[in-house]
Design a protein around this motif. Structure first.
Motif, short mmCIF file in Angstrom:
data_model
loop_
_atom_site.label_atom_id
_atom_site.label_comp_id
_atom_site.label_asym_id
_atom_site.label_seq_id
_atom_site.Cartn_x
_atom_site.Cartn_y
_atom_site.Cartn_z
N VAL A 179 0.86 -1.21 0.17
CA VAL A 179 -0.09 -0.01 -0.06
C VAL A 179 0.86 1.28 0.14
O VAL A 179 0.78 2.25 -0.85
CB VAL A 179 -0.97 -0.04 1.21
N LYS A 180 2.10 1.18 0.78
CA LYS A 180 2.89 2.42 0.87
C LYS A 180 3.57 2.60 -0.57
O LYS A 180 3.38 3.89 -1.00
CB LYS A 180 3.89 2.13 1.76
N GLU A 181 3.72 1.48 -1.11
CA GLU A 181 4.45 1.75 -2.43
C GLU A 181 3.39 2.29 -3.55
O GLU A 181 3.61 3.00 -4.36
CB GLU A 181 5.05 0.59 -2.89
N ALA A 182 2.20 1.75 -3.38
CA ALA A 182 1.15 2.39 -4.29
C ALA A 182 1.12 3.71 -4.10
O ALA A 182 0.68 4.44 -5.09
CB ALA A 182 -0.06 1.49 -4.17
N ILE A 183 0.83 4.30 -2.94
CA ILE A 183 0.57 5.86 -2.62
C ILE A 183 1.61 6.63 -3.10
O ILE A 183 1.61 7.69 -3.87
CB ILE A 183 0.40 5.84 -1.17
N VAL A 184 3.22 6.11 -2.96
CA VAL A 184 4.25 6.74 -3.35
C VAL A 184 4.26 6.93 -4.89
O VAL A 184 4.68 7.95 -5.65
CB VAL A 184 5.70 6.03 -3.06
N ALA A 185 3.87 5.75 -5.59
CA ALA A 185 3.92 5.62 -7.12
C ALA A 185 2.90 6.61 -7.64
O ALA A 185 2.92 7.68 -8.72
CB ALA A 185 3.58 4.16 -7.73
N GLN A 186 1.63 6.70 -6.83
CA GLN A 186 0.52 7.75 -7.34
C GLN A 186 1.32 9.22 -7.31
O GLN A 186 0.81 10.09 -7.74
CB GLN A 186 -0.67 7.72 -6.52
N LEU A 187 1.91 9.39 -6.05
CA LEU A 187 2.53 10.79 -5.77
C LEU A 187 3.32 11.13 -7.26
O LEU A 187 3.47 12.42 -7.44
CB LEU A 187 3.40 10.71 -4.71
N ASP A 188 4.36 10.42 -7.63
CA ASP A 188 4.88 10.45 -8.80
C ASP A 188 4.06 10.72 -9.91
O ASP A 188 4.68 11.10 -11.11
CB ASP A 188 5.95 9.59 -9.20
N LYS A 189 2.60 10.43 -10.04
CA LYS A 189 2.01 10.68 -11.15
C LYS A 189 1.26 12.11 -10.98
O LYS A 189 1.47 12.90 -11.81
CB LYS A 189 1.10 9.47 -11.55
N VAL A 190 0.32 11.88 -10.09
CA VAL A 190 -0.48 13.10 -9.60
C VAL A 190 -1.14 13.24 -8.38
O VAL A 190 -1.59 12.12 -8.09
CB VAL A 190 -1.84 13.33 -10.69
N GLU A 191 -0.90 14.02 -7.63
CA GLU A 191 -1.50 14.02 -6.34
C GLU A 191 -2.73 14.63 -5.93
O GLU A 191 -3.47 14.36 -5.11
CB GLU A 191 -0.56 14.85 -5.24
N TYR A 192 -3.12 15.60 -7.00
CA TYR A 192 -4.49 16.15 -6.74
C TYR A 192 -4.89 17.01 -8.07
O TYR A 192 -4.16 17.40 -8.69
CB TYR A 192 -4.56 17.12 -5.65
N ALA A 193 -6.16 16.93 -8.44
CA ALA A 193 -6.84 17.59 -9.59
C ALA A 193 -8.33 17.61 -9.10
O ALA A 193 -8.94 16.57 -8.38
CB ALA A 193 -6.57 16.76 -10.87
N HIS A 194 -8.65 18.87 -9.46
CA HIS A 194 -10.19 19.25 -8.75
C HIS A 194 -11.20 18.17 -9.25
O HIS A 194 -11.23 18.09 -10.67
CB HIS A 194 -10.55 20.47 -9.11
N PRO A 195 -12.00 17.39 -8.48
CA PRO A 195 -12.85 16.43 -9.21
C PRO A 195 -13.98 17.10 -9.79
O PRO A 195 -14.61 16.39 -10.75
CB PRO A 195 -13.39 15.54 -8.00
N GLY A 196 -14.26 18.28 -10.02
CA GLY A 196 -15.35 19.05 -10.72
C GLY A 196 -14.99 19.24 -12.09
O GLY A 196 -15.70 19.45 -12.91
N TYR A 197 -13.48 19.23 -12.11
CA TYR A 197 -12.93 19.59 -13.75
C TYR A 197 -12.34 18.39 -14.21
O TYR A 197 -12.09 18.23 -15.59
CB TYR A 197 -12.05 20.61 -13.57
N PHE A 198 -11.72 17.43 -13.60
CA PHE A 198 -11.09 16.16 -14.08
C PHE A 198 -11.52 15.02 -13.40
O PHE A 198 -11.86 14.96 -12.09
CB PHE A 198 -9.58 16.48 -13.81
N GLN A 199 -11.01 13.93 -14.28
CA GLN A 199 -11.05 12.69 -13.59
C GLN A 199 -9.87 12.12 -13.12
O GLN A 199 -8.77 12.77 -13.72
CB GLN A 199 -11.80 11.57 -14.54
N ASN A 200 -9.73 10.96 -12.54
CA ASN A 200 -8.44 10.35 -11.94
C ASN A 200 -8.63 9.13 -12.28
O ASN A 200 -9.60 8.30 -11.82
CB ASN A 200 -7.86 11.03 -11.04
N THR A 201 -7.53 8.28 -12.72
CA THR A 201 -7.78 6.94 -13.02
C THR A 201 -8.01 5.97 -11.75
O THR A 201 -8.63 5.29 -11.49
CB THR A 201 -6.43 6.36 -13.64
N PRO A 202 -7.28 6.24 -10.60
CA PRO A 202 -7.45 5.52 -9.17
C PRO A 202 -8.95 5.59 -8.99
O PRO A 202 -9.56 4.73 -8.39
CB PRO A 202 -6.55 6.10 -8.01
N SER A 203 -9.56 6.63 -8.97
CA SER A 203 -10.78 6.67 -8.63
C SER A 203 -11.91 5.95 -9.41
O SER A 203 -12.72 5.25 -8.93
CB SER A 203 -11.35 8.45 -8.70
N ASN A 204 -11.65 6.22 -10.72
CA ASN A 204 -12.50 5.21 -11.71
C ASN A 204 -12.42 3.57 -11.41
O ASN A 204 -13.21 2.93 -11.44
CB ASN A 204 -12.23 5.44 -13.21
#
Length: 460
Positions: free
Chosen positions: A59-84
């Motif tokens: 789990v720690k490695e998955a979180i770090v890997a996501q940090l290297d991609k995108v840490e935040y984008a407003h959900p009203g304007y953008f989707q993100n892969t982990p949420s889908n």
């Protein structure tokens, strides 16, 4: 107003004074390491949160890997892969019974949003709908925010705020056989009586004014691991749907595997219209909750605007979503729900063997890895202890002392709101038989010590 003393810590959680709670410096598996070097067995997973234990590398490695991609984008304007991906995963766990997932933050937030969604659902079907009322249950807990607090009936946390709570929530009796099953009454008769009570409340309010009925399929904090009897959930759903109201299941504490099924409602096969999940979702590796929605709710929204008037800054947060997704994959791949079921049977048997015959234990109850022990002053009459004794809190504090080294989740109010002592045990789904035995030994040692100290019951 005076300024803060430089010697006082700035953090405010609950107490206006400096807290005496110990500081955790690290955690691994089932154990918390405190600042003084003490290792405490986390037999409660915090508040039934840490389903896969502490310090999981994947789990720690998955979180770090996501940090290297995108840490935040407003959900009203953008989707993100982990949420889908997480939403798809969650819906798959219902075997198609539910169809959409709304990703949120805390359990309280999930219940607030469930209320808003239920209300808007009725408005989309019938603009100006009079369906404003919610029916919940006595002895329930649905969260700390104002609407969620209004739904709940946990007196110690609610009483002081009564004057600012919502006035469109009423409460009926819970399904609590230890306290409320009458002498000579069968399970079927008891369930029928509770269904009639709910029907009567619909009629008192006006069936056309009821928005939804809210229920914990297995009550957690407020009553202590009370399992709904067979037939109860279906009977409640039948009343709701007969009058066009929704049924909302709050599984924030009891869901996502803790009871030995991924969802607590799956024990009985009774599908809700809206399901709230939370604590076990990311198992402490993220701050995330979710609502899982029946297709009927989605179709109702499509009858009108098709747009839910809700949105929050940290909805669908990619770090929380990726943490939850990895936790759920681990639970699935390692068969941890099945282990919760298997170890739960052993754990329950061990608890009953150790505590059931105790003269001040009224009930040992639970399911899966979610168990509670209720303590009474008189076993025959079920009379609770004087709340001034703080029996449950004493157990918790004793457990944290060196030589006892076990977390016990204490609560008060399970016998009428202001009286009744119990503690919960909710270990991670990863436990072995040896772990289960060790938890029971440590819990028993703490209980015996407190009763001996109070000269209520001598230690064995």
């Amino acid at each position: 107003m005076g300024s803060i003393s430089p010697s006082e810590p700035a953090l405010f959680y609950q107490s206006a004074y400096t807290t005496k709670h110990p500081t955790v410096v690290s955690a691994s598996g089932l154990y918390l390491t405190l600042e003084n070097g003490q290792k405490v067995l986390d037999a409660t997973s915090g508040a039934a949160v840490s389903g896969i234990g502490h310090g999981n590398k994947r789990v720690k490695e998955a979180i770090v890997a996501q940090l290297d991609k995108v840490e935040y984008a407003h959900p009203g304007y953008f989707q993100n892969t982990p949420s889908n991906e997480l939403a798809d995963f969650l819906i798959q766990t219902t075997q198609g019974k539910l169809s959409r997932a709304c990703l949120l933050g805390s359990g309280s937030e999930a219940m607030e949003v469930a209320m808003k969604l239920a209300r808007q659902y009725h408005l989309e079907l019938s603009p100006g709908s009079p369906r404003l009322n919610f029916i919940a249950r006595k002895g329930s807990w649905h969260g700390c925010t104002l609407a969620a607090l209004s739904l709940g009936d946990f007196t110690p946390r609610k009483e002081i705020f009564h004057s600012i709570l919502h006035n469109n929530v009423t409460h009926v009796s819970p399904c609590h056989p230890y306290r409320d099953l009458r002498d000579g009454e069968t399970t079927e008769e008891y369930v029928a009586r509770l269904a009639q009570e709910l029907e009567d409340e619909f009629q008192r309010l006006g069936p056309h004014t009821v928005c939804a009925f809210v229920v914990e399929p297995m009550v957690g904090t407020a009553l202590g691991c009370v399992v709904a009897l067979p037939g109860y959930l279906q009977a409640m759903k039948d009343v709701c749907h007969r009058h066009g109201a929704l049924i909302i299941f709050d599984e924030v504490m009891c869901g996502m595997g803790r009871t030995g099924y991924t969802h607590a409602w799956q024990h009985d096969g009774v599908v809700p219209d809206i399901l709230a999940v939370g604590k076990g979702l990311a198992a402490g590796y993220g701050t995330i909750s979710a609502l899982l929605l029946h297709q009927g709710v989605i179709e109702g929204m499509r009858e009108g605007s098709a747009t839910f008037e809700h949105g929050q800054t940290y909805q669908c947060h990619p770090l929380d979503a990726v943490a939850a997704l990895e936790v759920q994959r681990i639970i699935q791949e390692q068969g941890l729900v099945q282990n919760a079921h298997k170890m739960g049977e052993l754990f329950g048997a061990l608890l009953k063997k150790r505590f059931q015959s105790h003269p001040h234990v009224g009930d040992v109850r639970g399911r899966g890895l979610f168990w509670s022990i209720e303590f009474v002053a008189d076993k025959a009459t079920k009379t609770p202890f004087d709340p001034k004794l703080n029996i449950a809190r004493r157990f918790r504090m004793r457990g944290l002392e060196q030589g006892y080294d076990v977390c016990l989740f204490s609560a008060q109010g399970c016998a009428g709101g202001k009286t009744g002592d119990h503690f919960l045990l909710a270990p991670p789904y990863t436990i072995t038989s040896a772990d289960a035995e060790e938890i029971v030994v440590r819990a028993g040692r703490a209980v015996d010590s407190v009763f001996a100290e109070l000269q209520i019951f001598p230690a064995a």
